[in-house]
Each structure stands twice: as C-alpha cells, then as structure tokens.
Design a protein around this motif. Sequence first.
Motif, PDB file in Angstrom:
ATOM      1  N   GLU A   1       0.796  -1.221   0.000  1.00 17.38           N
ATOM      2  CA  GLU A   1       0.000   0.000   0.000  1.00 17.38           C
ATOM      3  C   GLU A   1       0.836   1.282   0.000  1.00 17.38           C
ATOM      4  O   GLU A   1       0.517   2.218  -0.746  1.00 17.38           O
ATOM      5  CB  GLU A   1      -0.969  -0.004   1.170  1.00 17.38           C
ATOM      6  CG  GLU A   1      -1.967   1.136   1.126  1.00 17.38           C
ATOM      7  CD  GLU A   1      -3.073   0.986   2.140  1.00 17.38           C
ATOM      8  OE1 GLU A   1      -3.169   1.840   3.047  1.00 17.38           O
ATOM      9  OE2 GLU A   1      -3.839   0.015   2.032  1.00 17.38           O
ATOM     10  N   PRO A   2       1.922   1.403   0.794  1.00 22.11           N
ATOM     11  CA  PRO A   2       2.718   2.633   0.731  1.00 22.11           C
ATOM     12  C   PRO A   2       3.302   2.883  -0.657  1.00 22.11           C
ATOM     13  O   PRO A   2       3.384   4.038  -1.094  1.00 22.11           O
ATOM     14  CB  PRO A   2       3.824   2.384   1.765  1.00 22.11           C
ATOM     15  CG  PRO A   2       3.250   1.390   2.717  1.00 22.11           C
ATOM     16  CD  PRO A   2       2.400   0.497   1.878  1.00 22.11           C
ATOM     17  N   MET A   3       3.700   1.810  -1.349  1.00 22.53           N
ATOM     18  CA  MET A   3       4.198   1.969  -2.706  1.00 22.53           C
ATOM     19  C   MET A   3       3.101   2.463  -3.636  1.00 22.53           C
ATOM     20  O   MET A   3       3.317   3.373  -4.457  1.00 22.53           O
ATOM     21  CB  MET A   3       4.755   0.640  -3.213  1.00 22.53           C
ATOM     22  CG  MET A   3       5.389   0.724  -4.602  1.00 22.53           C
ATOM     23  SD  MET A   3       5.148  -0.771  -5.587  1.00 22.53           S
ATOM     24  CE  MET A   3       3.449  -0.591  -6.119  1.00 22.53           C
ATOM     25  N   MET A   4       1.904   1.876  -3.541  1.00 29.90           N
ATOM     26  CA  MET A   4       0.813   2.298  -4.415  1.00 29.90           C
ATOM     27  C   MET A   4       0.431   3.753  -4.157  1.00 29.90           C
ATOM     28  O   MET A   4       0.122   4.499  -5.097  1.00 29.90           O
ATOM     29  CB  MET A   4      -0.392   1.383  -4.235  1.00 29.90           C
ATOM     30  CG  MET A   4      -0.184  -0.023  -4.770  1.00 29.90           C
ATOM     31  SD  MET A   4      -1.724  -0.971  -4.910  1.00 29.90           S
ATOM     32  CE  MET A   4      -2.086  -1.267  -3.187  1.00 29.90           C
ATOM     33  N   GLU A   5       0.458   4.164  -2.906  1.00 33.10           N
ATOM     34  CA  GLU A   5       0.170   5.562  -2.590  1.00 33.10           C
ATOM     35  C   GLU A   5       1.197   6.482  -3.232  1.00 33.10           C
ATOM     36  O   GLU A   5       0.850   7.524  -3.807  1.00 33.10           O
ATOM     37  CB  GLU A   5       0.147   5.764  -1.079  1.00 33.10           C
ATOM     38  CG  GLU A   5      -0.192   7.191  -0.663  1.00 33.10           C
ATOM     39  CD  GLU A   5      -0.226   7.378   0.830  1.00 33.10           C
ATOM     40  OE1 GLU A   5      -0.557   8.494   1.283  1.00 33.10           O
ATOM     41  OE2 GLU A   5       0.092   6.424   1.576  1.00 33.10           O
ATOM     42  N   ALA A   6       2.476   6.103  -3.170  1.00 33.55           N
ATOM     43  CA  ALA A   6       3.534   6.920  -3.779  1.00 33.55           C
ATOM     44  C   ALA A   6       3.376   6.970  -5.293  1.00 33.55           C
ATOM     45  O   ALA A   6       3.581   8.019  -5.925  1.00 33.55           O
ATOM     46  CB  ALA A   6       4.903   6.358  -3.402  1.00 33.55           C
ATOM     47  N   VAL A   7       3.001   5.845  -5.907  1.00 31.48           N
ATOM     48  CA  VAL A   7       2.784   5.813  -7.358  1.00 31.48           C
ATOM     49  C   VAL A   7       1.592   6.684  -7.727  1.00 31.48           C
ATOM     50  O   VAL A   7       1.638   7.427  -8.718  1.00 31.48           O
ATOM     51  CB  VAL A   7       2.581   4.361  -7.826  1.00 31.48           C
ATOM     52  CG1 VAL A   7       2.092   4.320  -9.269  1.00 31.48           C
ATOM     53  CG2 VAL A   7       3.883   3.568  -7.693  1.00 31.48           C
ATOM     54  N   ALA A   8       0.519   6.625  -6.940  1.00 25.47           N
ATOM     55  CA  ALA A   8      -0.654   7.454  -7.208  1.00 25.47           C
ATOM     56  C   ALA A   8      -0.307   8.934  -7.140  1.00 25.47           C
ATOM     57  O   ALA A   8      -0.781   9.742  -7.957  1.00 25.47           O
ATOM     58  CB  ALA A   8      -1.766   7.117  -6.213  1.00 25.47           C
ATOM     59  N   GLU A   9       0.532   9.319  -6.173  1.00 26.90           N
ATOM     60  CA  GLU A   9       0.947  10.719  -6.053  1.00 26.90           C
ATOM     61  C   GLU A   9       1.778  11.152  -7.258  1.00 26.90           C
ATOM     62  O   GLU A   9       1.615  12.269  -7.773  1.00 26.90           O
ATOM     63  CB  GLU A   9       1.737  10.913  -4.764  1.00 26.90           C
ATOM     64  CG  GLU A   9       0.884  10.796  -3.502  1.00 26.90           C
ATOM     65  CD  GLU A   9       1.714  10.852  -2.227  1.00 26.90           C
ATOM     66  OE1 GLU A   9       2.961  10.863  -2.326  1.00 26.90           O
ATOM     67  OE2 GLU A   9       1.112  10.862  -1.129  1.00 26.90           O
ATOM     68  N   LEU A  10       2.671  10.276  -7.729  1.00 22.69           N
ATOM     69  CA  LEU A  10       3.474  10.597  -8.916  1.00 22.69           C
ATOM     70  C   LEU A  10       2.583  10.762 -10.146  1.00 22.69           C
ATOM     71  O   LEU A  10       2.761  11.695 -10.934  1.00 22.69           O
ATOM     72  CB  LEU A  10       4.489   9.488  -9.172  1.00 22.69           C
ATOM     73  CG  LEU A  10       5.908   9.668  -8.646  1.00 22.69           C
ATOM     74  CD1 LEU A  10       6.760   8.461  -9.006  1.00 22.69           C
ATOM     75  CD2 LEU A  10       6.535  10.939  -9.189  1.00 22.69           C
ATOM     76  N   ALA A  11       1.647   9.829 -10.330  1.00 19.53           N
ATOM     77  CA  ALA A  11       0.757   9.909 -11.484  1.00 19.53           C
ATOM     78  C   ALA A  11      -0.053  11.197 -11.459  1.00 19.53           C
ATOM     79  O   ALA A  11      -0.225  11.861 -12.491  1.00 19.53           O
ATOM     80  CB  ALA A  11      -0.168   8.691 -11.501  1.00 19.53           C
ATOM     81  N   ALA A  12      -0.529  11.589 -10.280  1.00 25.45           N
ATOM     82  CA  ALA A  12      -1.287  12.830 -10.166  1.00 25.45           C
ATOM     83  C   ALA A  12      -0.415  14.033 -10.486  1.00 25.45           C
ATOM     84  O   ALA A  12      -0.865  14.989 -11.133  1.00 25.45           O
ATOM     85  CB  ALA A  12      -1.877  12.944  -8.762  1.00 25.45           C
TER      86      ALA A  12
END
Length: 306
Positions: free
Chosen positions: A241-252
């Motif tokens: 989950e922490p990785m997915m959150e970081a990826v979501a922030e980058l994509a945004a």
Amino acid sequence: MTHFADCARSIRTTIIENEWIAKDTRRIRFLAPEMAASVVPGQFFMIRNPAGNDPLIGRALALYNRSPAPQPISSQSPAPPVDHDRSPPAAAGWIDLVYLVKGKLTSSLAKLRPGSDIAVWGPLGNGFPAAPVDHLVMVAGGIGQTPFLTLAQEALGNAKFGDAGNRPMGYTPQVSLCYGARSQEYLAGLEDFERAGVELHIATEDGSRGIHGRVTLPLEQLLQNEQRSGKSVRVVCCGPEPMMEAVAELAARYAVPCQVSLETPMACGIGICFTCVAKVGTTADWDYKRTCVEGPVFDAAEILWH
C-alpha cells in the motif's frame, strides 16, 4: 445490481504444476477450462487446499497467466491426422496463479504436487479497463507483478480475454513494467514479461539488479520522458500500500491516469463478509467499497489512503 461474483464458478480441480519461480515464490497451474475462457486481466481467484479445514478460508490470488481451452472441431471438418511419434500436447484450459509462501495456507499449497486436488472459485473482481493509450506503464512491488502479464498480452494484441474473446485487444504499441523488489532473487517471471514484449525497468533495494532504490525512481524517469514526448500514458499499479500511494501521487503530479489493484486481505471473495473494504471517494464524501466485488481495480484518485 449484478456483481462480478454472480458469474463465478466453484470447482475442485487438478494441479498440473506447482513450481518455484523465485525466492519464496511459487507458480501453481491447474485445469479450469471454463474459468480460463471467461477471465479478464486483473481478476482474481480464491484458492484453498481441500484436504483439511485449517485454515478454513481461502486465499485471494490474482490471475497470472492462462491458456484458453481449444475450440471444438466442427463435425463437418476432417479429423486431424494422428502422429504417434509425437508426445501428447500439454493440457489446454489451465490457469496460472503466483503466490508468496509465508503463511499457513500458502505453506500448505507449496506442499501439493501435480495430480493433487485444489479448490478454486472465480473469476472474481472487475479487472483492468481495456483503454487505448500510447504507453501503458505497469508498476509492481513485491508480488504485485502477478496481475500484469495477461494485461500486457491483451494490450499488445497477443491474446484475447473475456467470454468469447469479447474484450478489445492490441490497444497500445508500448508496454513497460517498472518492477521493484528487495533483491534480484525475489524478482519473479521476468522471462515471461520479456517474451510478451514488455520493456523491463527494474529497481532493487539492495542494488543487486537495476536501479538501486525504490520502484518510483524508474517510474518517474519514464513519466518525465513521456511528458516531453507528448505521448499519452496510463499507469496501473499493484503492490504494498505505501508503494501504491507513492505511485498514485506521482501519477497525479504528472497528470497521468492511474488505476491500482488493491491487495486487501479477503475472507470470502464474493462480497458477503465485508472484511476487504477500502475507503473510496473524497475526504468530505467517502464510502467503504468491497475490494472483492467493486474492485480490486480502482481509480487511484478515488482511494483514501489514510
């Protein structure tokens, strides 16, 4: 409202293979022609060892690969000649799942041999959208690469999925996998992705292969490059989950659409027990969604990570 669980099947079937493919990681293959014919990339199956009741509940595992059952031969078509000098073909209509051996159920699964029975229900969940794009970027951490092989096959036009192959295919010319792990010995299935035509971008925390660091490093490099090129990009992500959150922030940050496949622990897989809920919406207007039936794939912008 019809849920994906309404179309699921429950079977007891035969294991064909159960092999190590990386450290602590196995690939299990079992016969399931009807499931193989209807599953779509991103869906999952619940699996358990029917030989005992400890643990009683199953384990959710994402589709890794599948071979569709052969089409029936028309009664008006001549039967193909039999070549007695050739070995019989491998069974068609199989499904591959990949799992990390770390708990009671997966340790039990790891002991099963070809010919053993396995209990399976599925396919479950919503799967990934088949949306046209110039560059599909898949981001995986840990065991999170498992939902992406069939997605790459479909996106590059190498395989059809869904009932009667009703999903579109060949909707992108370029697919990349940004794959992060603790060290190179945990990287699983790289050859499968290369054979599918996927560009690999590896990151390991100990620097034993690829970039030394987190998987967000090669991802940001790709997003920067494609921002300059003007290509359309879509990101899909699965892992801790922490990785997915970081990826979501980058994509945004780069204004790129992103879908995440949640790995929320599940008990039933069909929406009854409500143990797999995720907070979806906005901070002012949110609701719990069941990962097993409304997911596991969600728009990253809708997930409330905290």
